[in-house]
Design a protein around this motif. Sequence first.
Motif, PDB file in Angstrom:
ATOM      1  N   VAL A  69       0.838  -1.207   0.000  1.00 50.53           N
ATOM      2  CA  VAL A  69       0.000   0.000   0.000  1.00 50.53           C
ATOM      3  C   VAL A  69       0.873   1.256   0.000  1.00 50.53           C
ATOM      4  N   SER A  70       1.996   1.218   0.701  1.00 49.45           N
ATOM      5  CA  SER A  70       2.931   2.356   0.680  1.00 49.45           C
ATOM      6  C   SER A  70       3.420   2.626  -0.731  1.00 49.45           C
ATOM      7  N   ASP A  71       3.736   1.563  -1.466  1.00 49.84           N
ATOM      8  CA  ASP A  71       4.180   1.714  -2.851  1.00 49.84           C
ATOM      9  C   ASP A  71       3.069   2.291  -3.726  1.00 49.84           C
ATOM     10  N   CYS A  72       1.833   1.874  -3.465  1.00 50.36           N
ATOM     11  CA  CYS A  72       0.695   2.416  -4.212  1.00 50.36           C
ATOM     12  C   CYS A  72       0.553   3.915  -3.969  1.00 50.36           C
ATOM     13  N   VAL A  86       2.057  -1.735   9.335  1.00 48.61           N
ATOM     14  CA  VAL A  86       0.706  -1.196   9.176  1.00 48.61           C
ATOM     15  C   VAL A  86       0.462  -0.027  10.133  1.00 48.61           C
ATOM     16  N   CYS A  87       0.814  -0.188  11.409  1.00 44.88           N
ATOM     17  CA  CYS A  87       0.539   0.854  12.402  1.00 44.88           C
ATOM     18  C   CYS A  87       1.312   2.141  12.095  1.00 44.88           C
ATOM     19  N   THR A  88       2.550   2.005  11.624  1.00 46.69           N
ATOM     20  CA  THR A  88       3.335   3.206  11.330  1.00 46.69           C
ATOM     21  C   THR A  88       2.869   3.889  10.041  1.00 46.69           C
ATOM     22  N   LEU A  89       2.338   3.113   9.102  1.00 47.27           N
ATOM     23  CA  LEU A  89       1.765   3.716   7.892  1.00 47.27           C
ATOM     24  C   LEU A  89       0.518   4.508   8.260  1.00 47.27           C
ATOM     25  N   TYR A  90      -0.327   3.918   9.084  1.00 45.71           N
ATOM     26  CA  TYR A  90      -1.545   4.595   9.554  1.00 45.71           C
ATOM     27  C   TYR A  90      -1.192   5.918  10.234  1.00 45.71           C
ATOM     28  N   ASP A  91      -0.222   5.867  11.123  1.00 41.27           N
ATOM     29  CA  ASP A  91       0.194   7.053  11.867  1.00 41.27           C
ATOM     30  C   ASP A  91       0.821   8.093  10.943  1.00 41.27           C
ATOM     31  N   ALA A  92       1.626   7.659   9.968  1.00 40.62           N
ATOM     32  CA  ALA A  92       2.297   8.584   9.056  1.00 40.62           C
ATOM     33  C   ALA A  92       1.303   9.352   8.197  1.00 40.62           C
ATOM     34  N   LEU A  93       0.282   8.674   7.722  1.00 44.47           N
ATOM     35  CA  LEU A  93      -0.712   9.341   6.879  1.00 44.47           C
ATOM     36  C   LEU A  93      -1.468  10.419   7.643  1.00 44.47           C
ATOM     37  N   LEU A  94      -1.775  10.145   8.909  1.00 43.78           N
ATOM     38  CA  LEU A  94      -2.500  11.124   9.718  1.00 43.78           C
ATOM     39  C   LEU A  94      -1.591  12.253  10.202  1.00 43.78           C
ATOM     40  N   SER A  95      -0.383  11.913  10.637  1.00 45.48           N
ATOM     41  CA  SER A  95       0.519  12.942  11.158  1.00 45.48           C
ATOM     42  C   SER A  95       0.980  13.900  10.052  1.00 45.48           C
ATOM     43  N   ASN A  96       1.034  13.408   8.804  1.00 41.97           N
ATOM     44  CA  ASN A  96       1.383  14.273   7.673  1.00 41.97           C
ATOM     45  C   ASN A  96       0.167  14.982   7.098  1.00 41.97           C
ATOM     46  N   ASN A  97      -0.995  14.753   7.733  1.00 40.58           N
ATOM     47  CA  ASN A  97      -2.237  15.402   7.309  1.00 40.58           C
ATOM     48  C   ASN A  97      -2.604  15.058   5.860  1.00 40.58           C
ATOM     49  N   TYR A  98      -2.378  13.803   5.477  1.00 38.45           N
ATOM     50  CA  TYR A  98      -2.719  13.346   4.132  1.00 38.45           C
ATOM     51  C   TYR A  98      -4.194  12.956   4.005  1.00 38.45           C
ATOM     52  N   GLY A  99      -4.874  12.791   5.130  1.00 39.98           N
ATOM     53  CA  GLY A  99      -6.275  12.399   5.071  1.00 39.98           C
ATOM     54  C   GLY A  99      -6.888  12.347   6.456  1.00 39.98           C
ATOM     55  N   ARG A 100      -8.158  11.969   6.494  1.00 39.29           N
ATOM     56  CA  ARG A 100      -8.887  11.882   7.754  1.00 39.29           C
ATOM     57  C   ARG A 100      -9.357  10.449   7.987  1.00 39.29           C
ATOM     58  N   SER A 101      -9.263   9.996   9.227  1.00 36.33           N
ATOM     59  CA  SER A 101      -9.634   8.628   9.557  1.00 36.33           C
ATOM     60  C   SER A 101     -11.120   8.531   9.913  1.00 36.33           C
ATOM     61  N   ASN A 196      -9.540  15.750  13.312  1.00 33.01           N
ATOM     62  CA  ASN A 196      -9.723  14.869  14.450  1.00 33.01           C
ATOM     63  C   ASN A 196      -9.605  13.424  14.005  1.00 33.01           C
ATOM     64  N   ILE A 197      -9.034  12.591  14.828  1.00 38.65           N
ATOM     65  CA  ILE A 197      -8.814  11.199  14.478  1.00 38.65           C
ATOM     66  C   ILE A 197      -9.801  10.315  15.225  1.00 38.65           C
ATOM     67  N   ASP A 198     -10.709   9.703  14.478  1.00 36.10           N
ATOM     68  CA  ASP A 198     -11.693   8.798  15.055  1.00 36.10           C
ATOM     69  C   ASP A 198     -11.124   7.374  14.990  1.00 36.10           C
ATOM     70  N   ALA A 199     -10.149   7.097  15.823  1.00 33.05           N
ATOM     71  CA  ALA A 199      -9.468   5.811  15.754  1.00 33.05           C
ATOM     72  C   ALA A 199      -8.726   5.559  17.052  1.00 33.05           C
ATOM     73  N   PRO A 200      -8.351   4.314  17.303  1.00 29.37           N
ATOM     74  CA  PRO A 200      -7.611   4.020  18.544  1.00 29.37           C
ATOM     75  C   PRO A 200      -6.241   4.668  18.549  1.00 29.37           C
ATOM     76  N   LYS A 201      -5.782   5.032  19.734  1.00 27.87           N
ATOM     77  CA  LYS A 201      -4.453   5.613  19.860  1.00 27.87           C
ATOM     78  C   LYS A 201      -3.401   4.531  19.710  1.00 27.87           C
ATOM     79  N   ILE A 202      -2.309   4.887  19.037  1.00 24.56           N
ATOM     80  CA  ILE A 202      -1.231   3.935  18.799  1.00 24.56           C
ATOM     81  C   ILE A 202      -0.117   4.175  19.815  1.00 24.56           C
TER      82      ILE A 202
END
Length: 202
Positions: A69-72, A86-101, A196-202
């Motif tokens: 998925v990272s390559d995609c 998986v957990c670090t990809l999830y966190d990276a997308l949100l911390s870089n503000n690439y999208g909303r969960s 805002n992140i509607d997801a469990p904390k990592i």
Amino acid sequence: LQFVTFLEENMTKRLLGSVLAIVLTLSILPILSTKADAAKINAFYDRKKSLAYADAHWNDGKGLCAEFVSDCLKAGGLTESYRTRVCTLYDALLSNNYGRSYKLKIFDDSILESQNKGKIKAGDPIFYYCNRCKEFNHVSLCNGFNSAGFAIEYSHNNPHNGYKRTYTYRHCGTYDWTLYSISMYDKVTIFGKKTNIDAPKI
């Protein structure tokens, strides 16, 4: 006396020149910094390129799901998002503000479009959170919805076309999951608003 006066005037001019140079430098720095930050954070996500890469590489046997998925996403223009877990990809997308969960609603172990309006579309990653393990164990890429309205997913070496999910992991089974999408922004800039992140904390 004239020589002393000349020295004093010369030193005063030099001092004023130095002060002026410092003031100009300090006034320009914020502008340069803002431009640099904007250039660094600005990103465009091309969903079509991301999905084209997924279609060409989902079954190449290389790496794991997070790498796939990272390559995609990288093919779609998000070069800073690459992660191998998986957990670090999830966190990276949100911390870089690439999208909303968003927490997705599940219909009989599948994602139904009508129950998740505005939360997911083609090109968005889907993250599987195991409720028993208390961690993210899988990620796929949404490829839209089939004629029955169920999500189609590009999953590394295991694509899923709508009804009945096939992914299992360790003792998690097929039903003990909470699924989250990250609804990707097509454009991200320094002026983007943190969500805002509607997801469990990592």
